[in-house]
Design an enzyme around this catalytic site. Sequence first.
Site, PDB file in Angstrom:
ATOM      1  CG  HIS A 148      41.861  41.830  37.960  1.00 56.26           C
ATOM      2  ND1 HIS A 148      40.923  41.542  39.281  1.00 56.26           N
ATOM      3  CD2 HIS A 148      42.737  41.518  37.723  1.00 56.26           C
ATOM      4  CE1 HIS A 148      42.577  41.461  40.354  1.00 56.26           C
ATOM      5  NE2 HIS A 148      43.188  41.652  39.466  1.00 56.26           N
ATOM      6  CG  HIS A 179      47.007  34.125  35.889  1.00 51.71           C
ATOM      7  ND1 HIS A 179      45.661  34.253  37.101  1.00 51.71           N
ATOM      8  CD2 HIS A 179      48.245  34.677  36.569  1.00 51.71           C
ATOM      9  CE1 HIS A 179      47.181  34.583  38.199  1.00 51.71           C
ATOM     10  NE2 HIS A 179      47.856  34.163  37.916  1.00 51.71           N
ATOM     11  CD  GLU A 196      52.085  34.980  39.909  1.00 50.31           C
ATOM     12  OE1 GLU A 196      51.163  34.639  40.627  1.00 50.31           O
ATOM     13  OE2 GLU A 196      51.707  34.765  38.824  1.00 50.31           O
ATOM     14  CE1 TYR A 212      45.530  37.428  46.368  1.00 47.06           C
ATOM     15  CE2 TYR A 212      45.992  35.289  45.692  1.00 47.06           C
ATOM     16  CZ  TYR A 212      45.839  36.604  45.414  1.00 47.06           C
ATOM     17  OH  TYR A 212      45.765  36.662  44.340  1.00 47.06           O
ATOM     18  CG  HIS A 260      50.781  30.283  42.025  1.00 48.10           C
ATOM     19  ND1 HIS A 260      50.088  30.728  42.870  1.00 48.10           N
ATOM     20  CD2 HIS A 260      50.259  28.308  42.809  1.00 48.10           C
ATOM     21  CE1 HIS A 260      49.045  30.145  43.415  1.00 48.10           C
ATOM     22  NE2 HIS A 260      49.159  28.657  43.318  1.00 48.10           N
ATOM     23  CG  HIS A 274      48.394  30.288  39.159  1.00 45.79           C
ATOM     24  ND1 HIS A 274      49.371  30.736  38.363  1.00 45.79           N
ATOM     25  CD2 HIS A 274      48.275  31.850  40.023  1.00 45.79           C
ATOM     26  CE1 HIS A 274      49.957  31.371  38.418  1.00 45.79           C
ATOM     27  NE2 HIS A 274      49.446  32.573  39.518  1.00 45.79           N
TER      28      HIS A 274
END
Length: 421
Positions: free
Chosen positions: A280, A323, A329, A338, A353, A359
């Site tokens: 990803h 991460h 963010e 989402y 975050h 998260h």
Amino acid sequence: MTGFGGQFETEAVPGALPKGRNSPQRPAFGLYAEQLSGSAFTAPRHENRRSWLYRMRPTADHRPFERYEGASLFAPGTANEPVAPNRLRWDPPTDLPGGADFVDGLVTMMSNRDPADLEGVAIHLYRASRSMAGRVLVNADGELLIIPQAGTLRIFTEMGRMELAPGWVGLIPRGVRFRIEIEGEATGYVAENHGAPFRLPELGPIGSNGLANARDFETPVAAYEDVDGPCEVIQKYLGSLWTTTLDHSPLDVVAWHGNLAPCRYELARFNAIGTVSFDHPDPSIFTVLTSPSDVPGRANADFVIFPPRWMVGEDTFRPPWFHRNVMSEAMGLIHGEYDAKAEGFQPGGLSLHNLMSGHGPDVESWRKASDADLEPMKIESTMAFMVETCWPYVPTRFALDRAQPDYDLAWADFPKAQLPK
Ligand SMILES: [Fe+2]
């Protein structure tokens, strides 16, 4: 007119735009020549932003500003307490003022840095059910990226008119006055960028095409109103709101040229790029616009979207992985769902975050993605966005008082890994 940061020229009345001069001794029709700078005079050419405006009266023609007593939720300052390292999420607030216009319908959720630092970003929500009448807003603290979530905004700026429906974003440069008209109710988000103006990101190995293409940004042509009568100017300046009243509309720019101008962009035109093998990619692959800081590669603010797209990666955890980031963010959702959250993140909602907050997917999304048959599949009917910044956000009191109390539970009950005995 299309293009991002290009050199535009436009006149609403033929002959209003001087040729071969920026400030002729006598501009046509008695217009006043005025320069609007978005960068220092001596900024490198590729970063230099300025436009020349030819207007019926100079902006300098106003009486002293006084404190604005309305809109107590817009620019109220952040909460006066240490910032907890908590992940936060909000439902769309249900208690924003009713019957407000765009100015009084703005509520600040979080910000970082002092606007006087010329760095940082603030996130606001708005709910408006009335057009701005007899008044304009101007922000000296930064440019405004307006992200409608419901309802169409008709924006009349000094440099022309543009319409913003959900699915579009509009960018209004620092210092440009504007009025917003609406029909019905309009809700959405505003990212206020105090730092370097937003620009298209470098494409590096991606090459000369992809992500947001410059030609898809639309800048309005010159339009003006010739109105003699009271017009209130509300200005956000160094974090506070100020007001003065003119005896005319300041939306009286008859012609302009330059590369500092409002623009709009339809998010559906974003050419999303992702893996066609495995793993990803970092979300920076979805950057629409970036405001750099003084540290190379570390954004003061990145505006990033998560649009409809094919997912084809093999042996890959397709939603965002777990991460913790140096960058902070803020996320919003324009419509749909989402892919990293099963529930609790609603269109019109917001999440935060911050610096080093752990998260990623919630338990249900993690389980689904871990068990999924990895056929090619398309994520459809969704548009989420993120405003990522190198400065940790500080929520406002309004925001802290309304955060979901149980957001941490999104990451409760993950099963423990089983090591070989
Ligand atoms: Fe994240």
